[in-house]
Enzyme design. Structure first.
Site, PDB file in Angstrom:
ATOM      1  CG  HIS A   1      -2.036   1.249   1.162  1.00 31.61           C
ATOM      2  ND1 HIS A   1      -1.741   2.276   1.372  1.00 31.61           N
ATOM      3  CD2 HIS A   1      -3.122   1.008   1.133  1.00 31.61           C
ATOM      4  CE1 HIS A   1      -2.951   3.066   1.431  1.00 31.61           C
ATOM      5  NE2 HIS A   1      -3.728   2.311   0.932  1.00 31.61           N
TER       6      HIS A   1
ATOM      7  CB  CYS B   1      -4.298   3.682  -1.849  1.00 33.47           C
ATOM      8  SG  CYS B   1      -5.330   4.810  -0.962  1.00 33.47           S
TER       9      CYS B   1
ATOM     10  CG  HIS C   1      -7.317   0.473  -0.943  1.00 37.07           C
ATOM     11  ND1 HIS C   1      -6.528   0.655  -0.049  1.00 37.07           N
ATOM     12  CD2 HIS C   1      -7.673  -0.703  -1.217  1.00 37.07           C
ATOM     13  CE1 HIS C   1      -6.537  -0.428   0.555  1.00 37.07           C
ATOM     14  NE2 HIS C   1      -7.127  -1.514  -0.056  1.00 37.07           N
TER      15      HIS C   1
ATOM     16  CG  ASP D   1      -9.631   3.550   0.774  1.00 37.92           C
ATOM     17  OD1 ASP D   1     -10.044   2.970   1.936  1.00 37.92           O
ATOM     18  OD2 ASP D   1      -8.729   4.087   0.513  1.00 37.92           O
ATOM     19  CG  HIS D   2     -10.813   5.956   3.890  1.00 35.78           C
ATOM     20  ND1 HIS D   2      -9.752   7.043   4.092  1.00 35.78           N
ATOM     21  CD2 HIS D   2     -10.418   4.975   4.258  1.00 35.78           C
ATOM     22  CE1 HIS D   2      -8.917   6.094   4.538  1.00 35.78           C
ATOM     23  NE2 HIS D   2      -9.305   5.021   4.691  1.00 35.78           N
TER      24      HIS D   2
ATOM     25  CE1 TYR E   1     -11.961   1.447   5.790  1.00 39.07           C
ATOM     26  CE2 TYR E   1     -11.198   2.895   7.856  1.00 39.07           C
ATOM     27  CZ  TYR E   1     -10.935   2.183   6.282  1.00 39.07           C
ATOM     28  OH  TYR E   1      -9.758   2.042   5.691  1.00 39.07           O
TER      29      TYR E   1
END
Length: 359
Positions: free
Chosen positions: A207, A245, A274, A319-320, A333
């Site tokens: 990552h 990401c 992500h 993601d998020h 989340y």
């Protein structure tokens, strides 16, 4: 692609598998064994149990995030070989449970950093944000307290209190560590682990640093295209790959994410995606926003097009997310905004697939 949703398990996630299953287009979950201390062996049995539970809800469980790397490995201490052996055993056990992709990172001490876990946006929603101005004058302990005090009682990945109890000693251990030294320690780890991952059919996916700059003087070695090139060259194997990401890399506007996807995708090194959007106000001042391209600084259409162009068939997760509609939960989340993001991404994929033809 395989649309997935990060899930923290029945004990520590207010979101249920039933709710995840009800998100249109959702194929599976991404999870981990959060109760096992970093460096210890992950057994196969709880992973198999999670797989079975997911399948009861029509979801697959093929992707881990993350089997974290012990600090002794990052520091290059004599004890690292024992922890590397444990990591290899964990990979073998994960393979027995049908795991195909393992996300990990090589960030010293902090897995990610934010200066605000609930920055108010214009519409009343809140989001994660980073402002390097707010880091100046703070100590690492200050940031730890702010993260833990504003997590609403939820454990935050990478900010486990028991791991951070030795914060001062960890910073002392990293004194004098530069990027080249940290990179050498990553190469040592990969040369030991990647052949074993390849042998058991697992793709490792490092990552990017989040954010991709030094925080409190700690070195960062997964910041940009050049860093990814160096990592790819450490071990020539498809099992030595990347998590792209978009929010991490995209917080530096110099990173051309569609280009990075196409470049490393042609090398068969892109294993996990992500997808999140960020609004970059100035260098190292950004906040997360809804996934839609027009809202943030990243063109999600171009990014999804790049994934289509390389024939990506691995896991993607929204993601998020913002906290919206009065939801309370683990910052970043929540259920609602990530579900919206998943459907936006699915819509982009369907449209591109229709216009360009099936892969």
């Amino acid at each position: 692609m395989r649309m997935t949703f990060r899930w923290y398990g029945e004990k520590d996630d207010p979101i249920t598998l039933t709710q995840i299953d009800q998100i249109p287009g959702m194929d599976g979950i991404v999870s981990a064994l959060y109760d096992i201390p970093v460096g210890e062996v992950w057994p196969a049995e709880p992973l198999l149990q999670m797989k079975q539970e997911a399948e009861k809800h029509h979801l697959v469980f093929k992707d881990l995030e993350s089997i974290n790397v012990h600090e002794d490995i990052k520091l290059g201490l004599p004890t690292r070989d024992a922890y590397i052996e444990n990591y290899i055993t964990s990979l073998k056990n994960a393979a027995k449970a049908g795991i195909e992709v393992v996300c990990y990172n090589f960030m010293p001490i902090f897995d990610w950093s934010r200066t605000d876990l609930a920055k108010p946006l214009y519409d009343g929603s809140t989001c994660l944000a980073y402002d390097y101005h707010l880091v100046e004058g703070k100590t690492p302990q200050d940031m730890v307290h702010e993260i833990l005090d504003n997590s609403h009682g939820f454990s935050m990945p990478g900010w486990e209190p028991e791991r951070l109890q030795s914060l001062k000693a960890l910073f002392k251990a990293y004194e004098g560590m530069d990027e080249e030294h940290l990179r050498e320690n990553l190469a040592y780890f990969l040369k030991a682990v990647v052949p074993e991952a390849e042998a058991c059919g697992i793709k490792l996916a490092i990552h990017p640093d989040d954010p991709p700059i030094s925080v409190f003087g700690l070195p960062r070695i997964v910041k940009n295209e050049g860093d990814l090139e160096k990592i790819a060259a450490m071990v020539d194997s498809e099992s030595n790959g990347f998590t792209i990401c978009t929010g991490s890399l995209g917080s530096n506007r110099q990173n051309d994410i569609p280009h990075i996807i196409r470049k490393f995708g042609r090398m068969k090194r892109v294993h996990f995606i992500h997808l999140r959007n960020v609004q970059v106000h100035e260098p190292w001042v950004f906040n997360e926003v809804a996934h839609k391209s027009a809202i943030g600084s990243l063109d999600m259409v171009d990014i999804v097009q790049a994934l289509y162009d390389i024939g990506f068939d691995g896991p993607i997760r929204p993601d998020h997310g913002r906290m919206i509609w009065g939801e309370e939960g683990r910052p970043g989340y929540g259920l609602y905004d990530r579900a919206l993001g998943a459907n936006y991404i699915c819509g982009l994929w369907d449209a591109i697939n229709r216009l360009c033809g099936p892969q």
